[in-house]
Design a protein around this motif. Structure first.
Motif, PDB file in Angstrom:
ATOM      1  N   ALA B  33       0.825  -1.214   0.000  1.00  0.00           N
ATOM      2  CA  ALA B  33       0.000   0.000   0.000  1.00  0.00           C
ATOM      3  C   ALA B  33       0.858   1.262   0.000  1.00  0.00           C
ATOM      4  CB  ALA B  33      -0.931  -0.010   1.213  1.00  0.00           C
ATOM      5  N   GLY B  34       2.171   1.099  -0.206  1.00  0.00           N
ATOM      6  CA  GLY B  34       2.988   2.292  -0.386  1.00  0.00           C
ATOM      7  C   GLY B  34       3.986   2.587   0.720  1.00  0.00           C
ATOM      8  N   ALA B  35       3.966   1.828   1.807  1.00  0.00           N
ATOM      9  CA  ALA B  35       4.885   2.137   2.900  1.00  0.00           C
ATOM     10  C   ALA B  35       6.334   1.963   2.461  1.00  0.00           C
ATOM     11  CB  ALA B  35       4.591   1.237   4.104  1.00  0.00           C
ATOM     12  N   PHE B  36       7.182   2.801   2.922  1.00  0.00           N
ATOM     13  CA  PHE B  36       8.633   2.800   2.688  1.00  0.00           C
ATOM     14  C   PHE B  36       9.037   3.145   1.256  1.00  0.00           C
ATOM     15  CE2 PHE B  36       8.235   0.246   6.560  1.00  0.00           C
ATOM     16  CZ  PHE B  36       9.064   0.984   7.376  1.00  0.00           C
ATOM     17  N   LEU B  39      10.956   6.382   1.695  1.00  0.00           N
ATOM     18  CA  LEU B  39      12.293   6.182   2.261  1.00  0.00           C
ATOM     19  C   LEU B  39      13.239   5.640   1.197  1.00  0.00           C
ATOM     20  CD1 LEU B  39      14.159   6.156   4.740  1.00  0.00           C
ATOM     21  CD2 LEU B  39      13.435   3.804   5.156  1.00  0.00           C
ATOM     22  N   LYS B  40      12.734   4.675   0.410  1.00  0.00           N
ATOM     23  CA  LYS B  40      13.589   4.103  -0.643  1.00  0.00           C
ATOM     24  C   LYS B  40      14.040   5.206  -1.606  1.00  0.00           C
ATOM     25  CE  LYS B  40      11.497  -0.464  -0.754  1.00  0.00           C
ATOM     26  NZ  LYS B  40      10.280  -1.027  -1.338  1.00  0.00           N
ATOM     27  N   LYS B  41      13.072   6.043  -1.966  1.00  0.00           N
ATOM     28  CA  LYS B  41      13.407   7.125  -2.897  1.00  0.00           C
ATOM     29  C   LYS B  41      14.455   8.046  -2.273  1.00  0.00           C
ATOM     30  CE  LYS B  41      10.877  10.769  -5.225  1.00  0.00           C
ATOM     31  NZ  LYS B  41       9.503  11.279  -5.293  1.00  0.00           N
ATOM     32  N   ALA B  42      14.272   8.368  -1.011  1.00  0.00           N
ATOM     33  CA  ALA B  42      15.214   9.276  -0.355  1.00  0.00           C
ATOM     34  C   ALA B  42      16.601   8.672  -0.312  1.00  0.00           C
ATOM     35  CB  ALA B  42      14.719   9.584   1.068  1.00  0.00           C
ATOM     36  N   LEU B 229       7.610  12.428   0.342  1.00  0.00           N
ATOM     37  CA  LEU B 229       8.685  11.861  -0.473  1.00  0.00           C
ATOM     38  C   LEU B 229       8.149  10.850  -1.471  1.00  0.00           C
ATOM     39  CD1 LEU B 229      11.934  11.639   1.529  1.00  0.00           C
ATOM     40  CD2 LEU B 229      11.038  13.380   0.043  1.00  0.00           C
ATOM     41  N   ARG B 230       7.055  10.176  -1.105  1.00  0.00           N
ATOM     42  CA  ARG B 230       6.511   9.192  -2.019  1.00  0.00           C
ATOM     43  C   ARG B 230       5.745   9.869  -3.158  1.00  0.00           C
ATOM     44  NH1 ARG B 230       2.895   6.205   1.142  1.00  0.00           N
ATOM     45  NH2 ARG B 230       1.023   6.922   0.070  1.00  0.00           N
ATOM     46  N   GLU B 231       4.888  10.820  -2.801  1.00  0.00           N
ATOM     47  CA  GLU B 231       3.978  11.392  -3.797  1.00  0.00           C
ATOM     48  C   GLU B 231       4.473  12.715  -4.389  1.00  0.00           C
ATOM     49  OE1 GLU B 231       1.189   9.793  -4.629  1.00  0.00           O
ATOM     50  OE2 GLU B 231       1.378   8.204  -3.133  1.00  0.00           O
TER      51      GLU B 231
END
Ligand SMILES: Cc1cc2nc3c(=O)[nH]c(=O)nc-3n(C[C@H](O)[C@H](O)[C@H](O)COP(=O)(O)O)c2cc1C
Ligand code: SF4
Ligand code: FES
Lengths: 231, 443
Positions: B33-36, B39-42, B229-231
């Protein structure tokens, strides 16, 4: 023993003679003000306000700031109850009249000091060892000490202060601040005659419950005014 | 468990998007559902400074009450020279009437953990603490389970996402008074000391936990950082009001319903109150809204168009504070409410400074003698002066904000106040003799 007989006497007299002509140290105070070290803070004394009430709120700030720990506080609460060391309004630590009594050299009905009786400190020592004597783990140490004794005996607090190097005012202040720490054995809380010391949570719970009741009353239609602070 | 209120479908839900998961600690489901993803992107594509820049572009402000710019804190912490830095997530939830933060931790622990990790990455911290109120056993249990799973999966731990950087996150149950939620007090508690605030500056972002630069952030703020950071910052900036974009959790209470809702900042109060059936065409009538918790402002129903945002509420004499919003009954006595709130604030004040330990108590006394029908002729002026003095000389925000309940009564409910002050006014005019009960020299 000097090699030349009488030399000691001559030396002694010479010293006397020299001192005789040296300037005298007696000051003509108050005409000539004394020279005082800039660090001198005068005699410690608690002041009274115009009602004759002690101005000290026993907030511990001075005790915590004092570099040589010559100021110490301990005791009960701000509202005429005693045997209470916690609760929101008790964060000031000590009932001031009692602090005055102590300073006046009279006996003080202060459980924290009554409890200053020798206890077996090996449990505290083990806890301190376990926590590396680290003052940064004070809360943990206090919690473990309470678990071991059922409450925080003053002797244990002193030992914790000694063992961690955290000054006593800090240890005591921390212990009085947190609602889950207590200074009386639970038995005393249950069997106390007068005045009844509240249970550990009650001070805090009462304050929160009053607040929530106030909200409920404001929301709900015309209920009566909830009980205010119990003094 | 506190209920989540149904919000209009058009309101985005960056905070509670995953809140309906069956098992919030199920890491695989959360990752799906999108968690982490943030963080991965960062960690994989952005340098720490670029992360701060993204947060700045999003315009994220702290959800802990004051609405301070998050990027400013991160930048200050990152640029202060130090051997170590810390991230502290403030999940204490000081206001017993607002369970927003524990509910977020219960419903989506991974969002907060991810936010903590992103903040740690951005400022170069290798250890972080999530502080939770000790009585919130459910939140603590889930957080611990989630931390274990996240570490096992390599999102945090000795080698965070194979970046070569270490990050340990601890959950610390803390207990104390209302004041413990204030950031410098929280840090004291984490250091094992007595909980009293410190002078700021230096801010914790320069000198915080154990004297090291520390980013203290509300758990919602951190969860939002992960979402940003995700969106992307543009998506975040499109939500809510331009000055303070994004959503926030509120705990709304009305006579019919109560519960927690995620609302875009800038939503008019009217729309928020309709969630609990207060006001509106079909709703119950009410007289005033208490906004911000025990030290909140009491706004009249006439101000219902006020947007729920940091700046607008401050101008109206309230504040976002704990996220608590309470609609009072139509016949509520606002002056009594203000007295009880002031009493709570005075009881919970830490006692460190004179405005704190004496000033708040004096306001409480004035309020209580007005309500008891024994006001003094000078009370209105005294209240104004005293409040101004406290605001000017307080050490922390608690005593300053503690003046709000009575101040808002003075500002918005003056006729009611004047009616209660009447006996004193008549006495001053020599028309009627009223016994003024002179309190003992108060302690
Ligand atoms: C009396 C008082 C109580 C507070 N309680 C909380 C609290 O329970 N939770 C919280 O996150 N912030 C609380 N704050 C705000 C914190 O001091 C701090 O600003 C916040 O944790 C910073 O996070 P943010 O920038 O993400 O908002 C409180 C402040 C004051 C003055
Ligand atoms: S305890 Fe506080 S109020 Fe009392 S003398 Fe010391 S600093 Fe002053
Ligand atoms: S509450 Fe005591 S200084 Fe702010």
């Amino acid at each position: 023993m000097s090699l030349i007989p009488g030399l000691g006497i001559v030396r002694g007299m010479a010293l006397t003679l020299r001192r005789f002509f040296q300037p005298k140290v007696t000051h003509l105070y108050p005409e000539v003000p004394a020279e005082i070290s800039p660090k001198f803070r005068g005699r410690l004394q608690l002041l009274y306000d115009e009602h004759g009430t002690l101005k000290c709120e026993t907030c511990f700030q001075c005790a915590q700031a004092c570099p040589i720990e010559c100021i110490d506080m301990g005791g009960v609460d701000t509202k005429g109850r005693f045997a209470v060391h916690w609760g929101a309004s008790e964060t000031y630590g000590e009932r001031r009249e009692e602090s005055a009594l102590r300073r006046a050299g009279r006996t003080v009905p202060d459980v924290a000091y009554e409890h200053w009786s020798p206890i077996d400190l090996s449990a505290v020592d083990a806890i301190l060892h376990e926590a590396d004597h680290d003052p940064r783990r004070l809360l943990e140490i206090l919690g473990a000490t309470q678990a071991a004794y059922g409450y925080l005996p003053v002797a244990a607090l002193k030992r914790i202060s000694f063992g961690t190097g955290a000054w006593y005012a800090m240890v005591y202040g921390t212990a009085t601040y947190y609602h889950h720490l207590r200074f009386e054995p639970p038995a005393r809380l249950a069997g106390a005659d007068e005045p009844v010391a509240p249970t550990v949570e009650s001070g805090r719970e009462r304050v929160e419950a009053d607040y929530l009741a106030a909200l409920d009353q404001a929301i709900g239609p015309g209920s009566k005014r909830p009980a205010g602070r119990v003094n | 468990m506190t209920d989540l209120l149904k919000t209009p479908a058009s309101w985005p839900r960056p905070l509670l998007g995953r809140a309906s998961a069956d098992d919030p600690t199920d890491l695989d489901a959360a990752v799906k559902a999108g968690a982490f993803a943030g963080l991965k992107k960062a960690v994989r594509t952005l340098a720490p400074a670029a992360v701060v820049a993204e947060i700045r572009a999003a315009g994220l402000r702290g959800r802990g009450g004051a609405g301070f710019l998050t990027a400013d804190k991160w930048q200050a912490a990152a640029s202060t020279l130090a051997g170590r830095r810390y991230v502290v997530a403030n999940g204490y939830g000081a206001d017993p009437a607002a369970r927003t933060d524990p509910v977020l931790l219960e419903r989506d622990p991974y969002a907060v953990i991810e936010g903590v990790a992103i903040a740690a990455w951005a400022i170069g911290a290798d250890s972080a603490i999530i502080a939770v109120r000790a009585t919130e056993a459910g939140a603590i249990r889930r957080l611990e389970a989630a931390l274990g799973a996240a570490e096992e999966a390599g999102f945090i731990g000795a080698n965070m996402l194979d970046s070569g950087r270490e990050l340990t996150i601890d959950v610390r149950p803390v207990q104390g008074a209302y004041m413990l939620g204030e950031e410098t007090v929280l840090l004291k508690a984490l250091e094992g000391k007595r909980g009293q605030p410190e002078q700021r500056p230096p801010y914790p972002s320069e000198r915080g936990l154990f004297g090291r630069p520390t980013v203290v952030q509300n758990v919602q703020t951190l969860a939002l950082a992960a979402w940003i950071l995700r969106e992307g910052s543009a998506a975040f900036g499109a939500i809510g009001s331009p000055a303070a974009p994004g959503t926030i959790l509120v705990h709304v209470r009305g006579a019919r319903r109560a519960g927690i809702a995620e609302v875009p900042l800038g939503t008019p109060l009217r729309a928020i109150l309709e969630l609990v059936g207060a006001g509106g065409r079909s709703g119950l009538a009410f007289k005033a809204v208490l906004i911000g918790g025990p030290s909140g402002g009491i706004l009249p129903a006439a101000l219902l168009d006020t947007p729920y945002s940091f700046a607008d509420l401050r101008d109206a004499g309230a504040h976002i504070g704990s996220g608590s919003i309470v609609a009072t009954a139509a016949e509520a006595d606002v002056l009594e409410l203000a007295e009880l709130l002031t009493r709570f604030c005075a009881s919970e004040a830490c006692g460190k400074t004179i405005p704190c330990r004496i000033g708040t108590r004096r306001i409480e006394e004035i309020a209580s003698r007005i309500n008891a029908g024994t006001p003094r002729p000078t009370d209105a002026d005294l209240l104004t002066d005293l409040s101004a003095d406290i605001v000017a000389s307080g050490l922390c925000d608690h005593e300053r904000l503690a003046t709000l309940p009575m101040a808002s009564v003075m500002r918005y409910f003056r006729p009611e106040l004047d009616a209660k002050l009447q006996p004193a006014a008549e006495q001053a005019a020599g028309r009627q003799r009223v016994a003024v009960v002179d309190g003992e020299p108060a302690h």
